[in-house]
Design an enzyme around this catalytic site. Structure first.
Site, PDB file in Angstrom:
ATOM      1  N   GLU A 259       0.830  -1.220   0.000  1.00 27.57           N
ATOM      2  CA  GLU A 259       0.000   0.000   0.000  1.00 27.57           C
ATOM      3  C   GLU A 259       0.860   1.264   0.000  1.00 27.57           C
ATOM      4  OE1 GLU A 259      -2.134  -0.507   3.676  1.00 27.57           O
ATOM      5  OE2 GLU A 259      -3.567  -1.882   2.789  1.00 27.57           O
ATOM      6  N   PRO A 260       1.626   1.483  -1.054  1.00 31.37           N
ATOM      7  CA  PRO A 260       2.458   2.690  -1.071  1.00 31.37           C
ATOM      8  C   PRO A 260       1.619   3.937  -1.337  1.00 31.37           C
ATOM      9  CG  PRO A 260       2.635   1.547  -3.173  1.00 31.37           C
ATOM     10  CD  PRO A 260       1.755   0.692  -2.286  1.00 31.37           C
ATOM     11  N   GLY A 261       1.921   4.994  -0.642  1.00 37.71           N
ATOM     12  CA  GLY A 261       1.291   6.286  -0.896  1.00 37.71           C
ATOM     13  C   GLY A 261       2.374   7.263  -1.300  1.00 37.71           C
ATOM     14  N   ARG A 262       3.119   7.685  -0.282  1.00 29.73           N
ATOM     15  CA  ARG A 262       4.173   8.677  -0.476  1.00 29.73           C
ATOM     16  C   ARG A 262       5.109   8.318  -1.630  1.00 29.73           C
ATOM     17  NH1 ARG A 262       5.717  11.880   3.713  1.00 29.73           N
ATOM     18  NH2 ARG A 262       4.836  10.328   5.116  1.00 29.73           N
TER      19      ARG A 262
ATOM     20  N   TYR B 288       0.597  14.018   0.919  1.00 30.93           N
ATOM     21  CA  TYR B 288       0.211  14.700   2.160  1.00 30.93           C
ATOM     22  C   TYR B 288       0.445  16.213   2.052  1.00 30.93           C
ATOM     23  CZ  TYR B 288       0.554   9.787   3.244  1.00 30.93           C
ATOM     24  OH  TYR B 288       0.412   8.433   3.175  1.00 30.93           O
TER      25      TYR B 288
ATOM     26  N   TYR C  68       4.790  18.023  11.190  1.00 30.84           N
ATOM     27  CA  TYR C  68       5.751  16.936  11.440  1.00 30.84           C
ATOM     28  C   TYR C  68       7.196  17.433  11.472  1.00 30.84           C
ATOM     29  CZ  TYR C  68       1.796  14.280   9.327  1.00 30.84           C
ATOM     30  OH  TYR C  68       0.581  13.762   8.980  1.00 30.84           O
TER      31      TYR C  68
ATOM     32  N   CYS D 125      -1.656  33.615  10.053  1.00 30.60           N
ATOM     33  CA  CYS D 125      -1.288  34.391  11.238  1.00 30.60           C
ATOM     34  C   CYS D 125      -0.975  33.478  12.419  1.00 30.60           C
ATOM     35  CB  CYS D 125      -2.335  35.447  11.572  1.00 30.60           C
ATOM     36  SG  CYS D 125      -3.844  34.823  12.236  1.00 30.60           S
TER      37      CYS D 125
HETATM   38  C1  LIG Z   1      -1.047   5.992   5.220  1.00 29.28           C
HETATM   39  C2  LIG Z   1      -1.158   4.538   4.966  1.00 29.28           C
HETATM   40  C3  LIG Z   1      -0.425   3.950   3.926  1.00 29.28           C
HETATM   41  C4  LIG Z   1       0.561   4.699   3.071  1.00 29.28           C
HETATM   42  O1  LIG Z   1       1.659   5.160   3.756  1.00 29.28           O
HETATM   43  P1  LIG Z   1       2.870   5.817   2.932  1.00 29.28           P
HETATM   44  O2  LIG Z   1       3.866   6.146   3.951  1.00 29.28           O
HETATM   45  O3  LIG Z   1       2.320   7.016   2.253  1.00 29.28           O
HETATM   46  O4  LIG Z   1       3.346   4.789   1.968  1.00 29.28           O
HETATM   47  C5  LIG Z   1      -0.624   2.603   3.667  1.00 29.28           C
HETATM   48  N1  LIG Z   1      -1.486   1.870   4.430  1.00 29.28           N
HETATM   49  C6  LIG Z   1      -2.190   2.397   5.438  1.00 29.28           C
HETATM   50  C7  LIG Z   1      -3.109   1.537   6.193  1.00 29.28           C
HETATM   51  C8  LIG Z   1      -2.044   3.745   5.741  1.00 29.28           C
HETATM   52  O5  LIG Z   1      -2.717   4.269   6.767  1.00 29.28           O
END
Ligand SMILES: *Cc1c(COP(=O)(O)O)cnc(C)c1O
Length: 430
Positions: A285-288, A383, A327, A354
């Site tokens: 589950e890659p996001g970043r 993000y 962060y 502000c």
């Molecule tokens: C946020 C999240 C991700 C993705 O995380 P990254 O650091 O963006 O890869 C994957 N799985 C779950 C359950 C998350 O909450």
């Protein structure tokens, strides 16, 4: 500065893909998020390639929360990605982008009855976070006369080297069921009438710059899988979550490559499943990692002030990019219209909100700046816009997508009317 391959400098200007950022800012205005679609495709191919080189049955679920623009979902859907979704909104976006319900996983530790009913109705698998939620989901599925495939989210109690707010696999985190209690949860699911346990899920955190924690996580999951086999669970997938970090400090950070990530994780996974004699799908589950470096935030200098430090006051603040404030994140700053001028002065790049904490970057050596200069904040694709707000009653900015020579809005800038439109006058004020 080390620039990724889709960023370059030409005629003294920062370029993204085939575009001059100065032209983009002139055409679309600032502040402006600009995303290179080609870079997202390249990132997807690289990560998918690194994993499938070891094992074919890999499925990539884009972590929807990283960047919620529908155009980004479409790009990833066209590459074959599914999505890790946390809300009805993310479900709607993923389905609108053409992702199939079977390629989604509905995650989260606090789902509403409506979320559970939606997953049942659409046939979306659910990562269940507690026995309480299991009972609610079983009841919801029963009511609809359906059966839902589920996984449980395991809390592996793994400490990871990242910011505490984004470490999600600690023993003390709000997510998941402790590994020691997970078997009872699966037993209950096996006995339940309308849920079907078919997977196991884990996500240890975000922006992780080492591979060992992922390998340890997979070891924990293989251990869980062994116990699940014993109690008769037919495991169709093992989902190891996301979290692979990127080198925001481009000169200093040493981030694992996808090949190093796969090289650490896959041997543990493959040995584990071979020992168990099973062949489940591996879900990630890659996001970043997929979207962060695809995007720059362009922001214009409003004024420069020298006091105890020199401030470049720009038109984007933590309303548009909250990561530095929230962060303490580092983002590289480039003087986009003076990109090959010598860095001569230390600046704090500060936004229009502000609050004292509205600082995008502190103590950066940059070329001489004055009102009108253009700043690019790099690696803003994950993000970034997704966590933006209308704080200080500032409409959100536009987002532009680039594909080769093409550039087009993927989200228009909000207007003052967009701020007031949802507001309702209480009858006694009319
Ligand atoms: C946020 C999240 C991700 C993705 O995380 P990254 O650091 O963006 O890869 C994957 N799985 C779950 C359950 C998350 O909450």
């Amino acid at each position: 500065m080390i620039l990724p391959s889709h960023l370059s400098v030409g005629d003294g200007h920062l370029r993204i893909g085939e575009h001059d950022t100065v032209d983009l800012a002139r055409q679309f205005g600032t502040p402006l998020y600009v995303t290179d679609e080609g870079r997202i495709r390249e990132n997807f191919r690289r990560l998918a390639g690194a994993l499938t080189a070891h094992y074919k049955k890999v499925r990539i679920l884009y972590a929807a929360k990283a960047n919620g623009n529908l155009a980004i979902f479409r790009t990833l859907a066209s590459m074959g990605a599914g999505a890790d979704v946390f809300s009805a909104g993310e479900v709607a976006l993923a389905l609108a982008a053409g992702m199939r319900p079977e390629s989604l996983l509905f995650n989260g530790s606090s789902k509403t009855p409506a979320d559970l009913a939606l997953a049942v109705e659409k046939g979306i698998r659910v990562s269940v976070d507690s026995p309480d939620e299991l009972r609610q989901l079983d009841a919801a599925a029963g009511k609809a006369g359906k059966t839902v495939d589920i996984a449980f989210r395991v809390n592996p109690a793994i400490d990871v080297p990242t910011h505490p707010k984004i470490a999600t696999g600690l023993a003390t985190s709000k997510f998941g069921i402790p590994a020691g209690e997970i078997l009872d949860a699966y037993r209950e699911a096996l006995a339940a009438e309308h849920v079907n346990p078919v997977g196991v899920h884990c996500h240890i955190g975000s922006q992780i710059l080492a591979v060992e924690p992922f390998a340890r996580e997979v070891e924990v999951l293989i251990g869980v899988a062994r116990d699940l086999l014993d109690i008769g669970v037919d495991l169709k997938f093992i989902d190891i979550g996301g979290g692979l970090g990127i080198p925001y400090r481009r000169e200093i950070d040493r981030a694992p490559t996808p090949e190093e990530y796969a090289g650490a994780v896959m041997p543990v996974f493959l040995k584990g499943i071979r020992d168990l004699g099973i062949e489940p799908e591996l879900w990630v589950e890659p996001g970043r990692w997929l979207v962060a470096d695809s995007t720059v935030l362009l922001t214009r200098v409003n004024s420069v002030k020298t006091a105890h430090a020199t401030f470049a006051n720009v038109d984007a603040g933590f309303n548009l990019l909250v990561r530095p404030t929230m962060y303490d994140s580092y983002h590289e700053i480039v003087a986009a219209d003076r990109a090959d001028a010598p860095a001569v002065r230390e600046y704090s790049v500060t936004g229009p909100i502000c609050e004292t904490g509205d600082i995008l970057a502190k103590g950066r050596m940059l070329p001489d700046l004055s009102a009108g200069n253009l700043i690019a904040v790099l690696d803003a694709g994950a993000y970034g816009f997704a966590m933006s707000s209308q704080y200080n009653s500032r409409p959100r900015c536009a987002e532009v997508l680039l594909a080769g020579e093409k550039a087009a809005l993927m989200r228009r800038a909000e207007t003052i009317e967009d701020l007031t439109a949802p507001m309702v006058t209480p009858p006694w004020q009319e």
